[in-house]
Design a protein around this motif. Structure first.
Motif, mmCIF file in Angstrom:
data_model
loop_
_atom_site.group_PDB
_atom_site.id
_atom_site.type_symbol
_atom_site.label_atom_id
_atom_site.label_comp_id
_atom_site.label_asym_id
_atom_site.label_seq_id
_atom_site.Cartn_x
_atom_site.Cartn_y
_atom_site.Cartn_z
ATOM 1 N N VAL A 9 0.784 -1.303 -0.137
ATOM 2 C CA VAL A 9 -0.128 0.004 0.067
ATOM 3 C C VAL A 9 0.999 1.387 -0.027
ATOM 4 O O VAL A 9 0.355 2.288 0.302
ATOM 5 N N SER A 10 2.291 1.183 -0.283
ATOM 6 C CA SER A 10 2.896 2.243 -0.320
ATOM 7 C C SER A 10 2.751 3.340 -1.238
ATOM 8 O O SER A 10 3.250 4.342 -0.998
ATOM 9 N N ARG A 11 2.215 3.021 -2.083
ATOM 10 C CA ARG A 11 1.560 4.013 -3.020
ATOM 11 C C ARG A 11 0.388 4.577 -2.816
ATOM 12 O O ARG A 11 -0.187 5.699 -3.774
ATOM 13 N N TYR A 12 -0.306 4.319 -1.885
ATOM 14 C CA TYR A 12 -1.806 4.737 -1.612
ATOM 15 C C TYR A 12 -1.661 5.795 -0.475
ATOM 16 O O TYR A 12 -1.044 5.612 0.542
ATOM 17 N N THR A 13 -2.738 6.769 -0.812
ATOM 18 C CA THR A 13 -3.126 7.667 0.443
ATOM 19 C C THR A 13 -3.822 6.633 1.438
ATOM 20 O O THR A 13 -4.752 5.747 1.046
ATOM 21 N N MET A 14 -3.578 6.718 2.822
ATOM 22 C CA MET A 14 -4.218 6.011 3.704
ATOM 23 C C MET A 14 -4.995 6.674 4.715
ATOM 24 O O MET A 14 -4.622 7.852 4.566
ATOM 25 N N GLY A 15 -6.154 6.005 5.246
ATOM 26 C CA GLY A 15 -7.083 7.062 6.272
ATOM 27 C C GLY A 15 -7.643 6.245 7.255
ATOM 28 O O GLY A 15 -7.626 5.188 6.958
#
Length: 118
Positions: free
Chosen positions: A28-34
């Protein structure tokens, strides 16, 4: 992507908890996380988000100064440090990955319950 949140529990007002979200299936390193939360009878609400690099963060006004979102891309995890908890923070907390709009994320995990007693 599968997301699993953990770290919830029962805490007294003024206390702290640290939530963790472990991702699996793909990086998930390339995703914005929330992080989002939903209390019984209420709409789901945004809590915090962090950019892919970790360089940019965004918080709901209700948690600014009390909560801190962080991520470890090497471990494929995102965390939410919650300090000075209030009874109104009681909710099911969910992590999400791949932000499309302010409140729309592609991947969602099962939540972890946070209960703050007064």
């Amino acid at each position: 992507v599968q997301l699993q949140a953990s770290g919830g529990g029962l805490v007294q007002a003024g206390g702290s908890l640290r939530l963790s979200c472990a991702a699996s299936g793909r990086t998930v390193s390339r995703y914005t996380m929330g992080w989002f939360r939903q209390a019984p009878g209420k709409e789901r609400e945004f809590v915090a988000a962090i950019s892919s690099s970790g360089g940019n963060t965004n918080y709901a006004d209700s948690v600014k100064g009390r909560f801190t979102i962080s991520r470890d891309n090497a471990k494929n995890t995102v965390s939410l440090q919650m300090n000075n908890l209030k009874p109104e923070d009681t909710a099911q907390y969910h992590c999400a990955a791949d932000q499309r709009t302010a409140t729309s994320f592609t991947f969602w995990g099962q939540g972890t319950q946070v209960t703050v007693s007064s």
